[in-house]
Scaffold this motif. Structure first.
Motif, PDB file in Angstrom:
ATOM      1  N   THR A  55       0.830  -1.201   0.000  1.00 15.89           N
ATOM      2  CA  THR A  55       0.000   0.000   0.000  1.00 15.89           C
ATOM      3  C   THR A  55       0.861   1.245   0.000  1.00 15.89           C
ATOM      4  N   GLU A  56       0.293   2.318  -0.481  1.00 15.39           N
ATOM      5  CA  GLU A  56       0.900   3.633  -0.334  1.00 15.39           C
ATOM      6  C   GLU A  56       0.316   4.299   0.900  1.00 15.39           C
ATOM      7  N   GLY A  57      -0.711   3.700   1.477  1.00 14.29           N
ATOM      8  CA  GLY A  57      -1.438   4.279   2.601  1.00 14.29           C
ATOM      9  C   GLY A  57      -0.888   3.863   3.946  1.00 14.29           C
ATOM     10  N   VAL A  58      -1.798   3.735   4.915  1.00 12.09           N
ATOM     11  CA  VAL A  58      -1.442   3.476   6.306  1.00 12.09           C
ATOM     12  C   VAL A  58      -1.811   2.052   6.688  1.00 12.09           C
ATOM     13  N   LEU A  59      -0.906   1.388   7.398  1.00 10.33           N
ATOM     14  CA  LEU A  59      -1.168   0.072   7.970  1.00 10.33           C
ATOM     15  C   LEU A  59      -1.152   0.211   9.483  1.00 10.33           C
ATOM     16  N   LEU A  60      -2.267  -0.135  10.121  1.00 11.01           N
ATOM     17  CA  LEU A  60      -2.374  -0.110  11.576  1.00 11.01           C
ATOM     18  C   LEU A  60      -2.372  -1.549  12.059  1.00 11.01           C
ATOM     19  N   VAL A  61      -1.423  -1.894  12.917  1.00  6.40           N
ATOM     20  CA  VAL A  61      -1.287  -3.259  13.418  1.00  6.40           C
ATOM     21  C   VAL A  61      -1.628  -3.254  14.899  1.00  6.40           C
ATOM     22  N   LYS A  67       7.583   3.988   3.221  1.00 11.29           N
ATOM     23  CA  LYS A  67       8.060   5.130   2.447  1.00 11.29           C
ATOM     24  C   LYS A  67       8.053   6.422   3.247  1.00 11.29           C
ATOM     25  N   GLU A  68       7.198   6.514   4.270  1.00 12.62           N
ATOM     26  CA  GLU A  68       7.134   7.733   5.070  1.00 12.62           C
ATOM     27  C   GLU A  68       7.669   7.525   6.483  1.00 12.62           C
ATOM     28  N   LYS A  69       7.052   6.618   7.260  1.00 16.10           N
ATOM     29  CA  LYS A  69       7.517   6.419   8.638  1.00 16.10           C
ATOM     30  C   LYS A  69       6.943   5.144   9.233  1.00 16.10           C
ATOM     31  N   ILE A  70       7.600   4.717  10.314  1.00 18.82           N
ATOM     32  CA  ILE A  70       7.145   3.576  11.111  1.00 18.82           C
ATOM     33  C   ILE A  70       7.112   4.025  12.564  1.00 18.82           C
ATOM     34  N   LYS A  86      13.228  -0.889   6.569  1.00 19.94           N
ATOM     35  CA  LYS A  86      13.767   0.183   5.729  1.00 19.94           C
ATOM     36  C   LYS A  86      12.754   1.322   5.765  1.00 19.94           C
ATOM     37  N   THR A  87      13.176   2.493   6.263  1.00 17.87           N
ATOM     38  CA  THR A  87      12.279   3.634   6.412  1.00 17.87           C
ATOM     39  C   THR A  87      13.076   4.917   6.578  1.00 17.87           C
ATOM     40  N   PRO A  88      12.499   6.054   6.200  1.00 17.67           N
ATOM     41  CA  PRO A  88      13.206   7.311   6.448  1.00 17.67           C
ATOM     42  C   PRO A  88      13.026   7.825   7.874  1.00 17.67           C
ATOM     43  N   MET A  89      11.975   7.371   8.566  1.00 15.06           N
ATOM     44  CA  MET A  89      11.705   7.868   9.916  1.00 15.06           C
ATOM     45  C   MET A  89      11.191   6.716  10.772  1.00 15.06           C
ATOM     46  N   LEU A  90      11.785   6.549  11.970  1.00 17.02           N
ATOM     47  CA  LEU A  90      11.418   5.450  12.859  1.00 17.02           C
ATOM     48  C   LEU A  90      11.247   5.970  14.274  1.00 17.02           C
ATOM     49  N   SER A  91      10.149   5.556  14.897  1.00 21.13           N
ATOM     50  CA  SER A  91       9.869   5.903  16.286  1.00 21.13           C
ATOM     51  C   SER A  91       9.643   4.605  17.046  1.00 21.13           C
ATOM     52  N   ILE A  92      10.391   4.397  18.136  1.00 19.60           N
ATOM     53  CA  ILE A  92      10.266   3.165  18.926  1.00 19.60           C
ATOM     54  C   ILE A  92      10.024   3.530  20.379  1.00 19.60           C
ATOM     55  N   GLU A  93       8.917   3.047  20.930  1.00 21.71           N
ATOM     56  CA  GLU A  93       8.612   3.252  22.341  1.00 21.71           C
ATOM     57  C   GLU A  93       9.390   2.274  23.210  1.00 21.71           C
ATOM     58  N   GLU A  94       9.571   2.646  24.453  1.00 26.31           N
ATOM     59  CA  GLU A  94      10.158   1.744  25.429  1.00 26.31           C
ATOM     60  C   GLU A  94       9.247   0.534  25.558  1.00 26.31           C
ATOM     61  N   LYS A 144       5.872  -9.878   3.911  1.00 26.17           N
ATOM     62  CA  LYS A 144       6.666  -8.794   3.352  1.00 26.17           C
ATOM     63  C   LYS A 144       5.715  -7.607   3.312  1.00 26.17           C
ATOM     64  N   VAL A 145       6.088  -6.521   4.000  1.00 23.97           N
ATOM     65  CA  VAL A 145       5.193  -5.372   4.144  1.00 23.97           C
ATOM     66  C   VAL A 145       5.809  -4.157   3.457  1.00 23.97           C
ATOM     67  N   THR A 146       5.033  -3.540   2.555  1.00 22.28           N
ATOM     68  CA  THR A 146       5.419  -2.286   1.922  1.00 22.28           C
ATOM     69  C   THR A 146       4.255  -1.327   2.114  1.00 22.28           C
ATOM     70  N   ALA A 147       4.512  -0.197   2.781  1.00 25.80           N
ATOM     71  CA  ALA A 147       3.435   0.748   3.079  1.00 25.80           C
ATOM     72  C   ALA A 147       3.984   2.167   3.111  1.00 25.80           C
ATOM     73  N   GLY A 148       3.057   3.123   3.127  1.00 26.85           N
ATOM     74  CA  GLY A 148       3.456   4.513   3.298  1.00 26.85           C
ATOM     75  C   GLY A 148       3.838   4.760   4.746  1.00 26.85           C
ATOM     76  N   THR A 149       2.899   4.461   5.664  1.00 24.94           N
ATOM     77  CA  THR A 149       3.104   4.624   7.099  1.00 24.94           C
ATOM     78  C   THR A 149       2.639   3.365   7.810  1.00 24.94           C
ATOM     79  N   ILE A 150       3.397   2.941   8.822  1.00 24.73           N
ATOM     80  CA  ILE A 150       3.033   1.772   9.617  1.00 24.73           C
ATOM     81  C   ILE A 150       3.037   2.172  11.083  1.00 24.73           C
ATOM     82  N   VAL A 151       1.940   1.867  11.772  1.00 26.86           N
ATOM     83  CA  VAL A 151       1.859   2.046  13.218  1.00 26.86           C
ATOM     84  C   VAL A 151       1.591   0.662  13.782  1.00 26.86           C
ATOM     85  N   CYS A 152       2.498   0.158  14.623  1.00 26.66           N
ATOM     86  CA  CYS A 152       2.429  -1.235  15.055  1.00 26.66           C
ATOM     87  C   CYS A 152       2.481  -1.381  16.566  1.00 26.66           C
TER      88      CYS A 152
END
Length: 165
Positions: free
Chosen positions: A67-73, A101-104, A117-125, A82-90
């Motif tokens: 997808t080019e869109g958003v994947l909410l997990v 392509k945008e962020k995880i 593989k992403t340009p922006m990554l945010s990881i919570e504790e 194999k996951v390809t998405a615009g934005t992933i929130v997991c």
């Protein structure tokens, strides 16, 4: 349910999960779009999902997601794909290569096993990340080439005259 919460000081692009079991069809996550599809808790899916917009997965998925869109997990989700998405929130478990392509955004108690593989990554504790990470330029940044502007001629020094007084 995914929601935007502007009252507790979080940015308006934050997405959270409420584990009350209700589908998220009336919410508008960071894309401003409604959730296009919902794979509920206990649902098992094998194959390839290709979509535009936003999809939330709370069940089991084995295959590929494109997808080019958003994947909410969701927290109960187990994805082997194999996951390809615009934005992933997991908040769930993903095993396989992930390309955003945008962020995880990885929210506790997420578990990631595989290459990311992403340009922006945010990881919570509290997130478990076992794999490789490649930070790449985002879609917008890749389109802009760095412009170099000469500021002088290489190898030359300005003339200095010493005056003895």
């Amino acid at each position: 349910m995914w929601k935007q919460d502007k009252q507790d000081g979080k940015r308006s692009d934050e997405i959270e999960v409420e584990d009350n079991g209700s589908p998220a069809q009336s919410t508008r996550p960071e894309t401003g779009e409604d959730v296009s599809a919902f794979v509920g808790k206990g649902v098992e899916f094998k194959g390839t999902i290709t979509y535009n917009g936003t999809v939330r997965i709370d069940g089991f998925l084995d295959g590929e997601i494109h997808t080019e869109g958003v994947l909410l997990v969701g927290e109960e989700a187990v994805i082997t794909a194999k996951v390809t998405a615009g934005t992933i929130v997991c908040k769930g478990k993903i095993t396989g290569d992930i390309n955003a392509k945008e962020k995880i955004k990885l929210r506790a108690p997420a578990v990631i096993n595989g290459g990311v593989k992403t340009p922006m990554l945010s990881i919570e504790e509290g997130v478990l990340f076992n794999g490789t990470l490649e930070m790449v330029q985002g879609v917008r940044d890749a389109q802009r080439e760095a412009q170099l502007h000469p500021i002088g001629v290489a190898g030359t020094q300005p003339a200095v005259r010493r005056v003895n007084g």
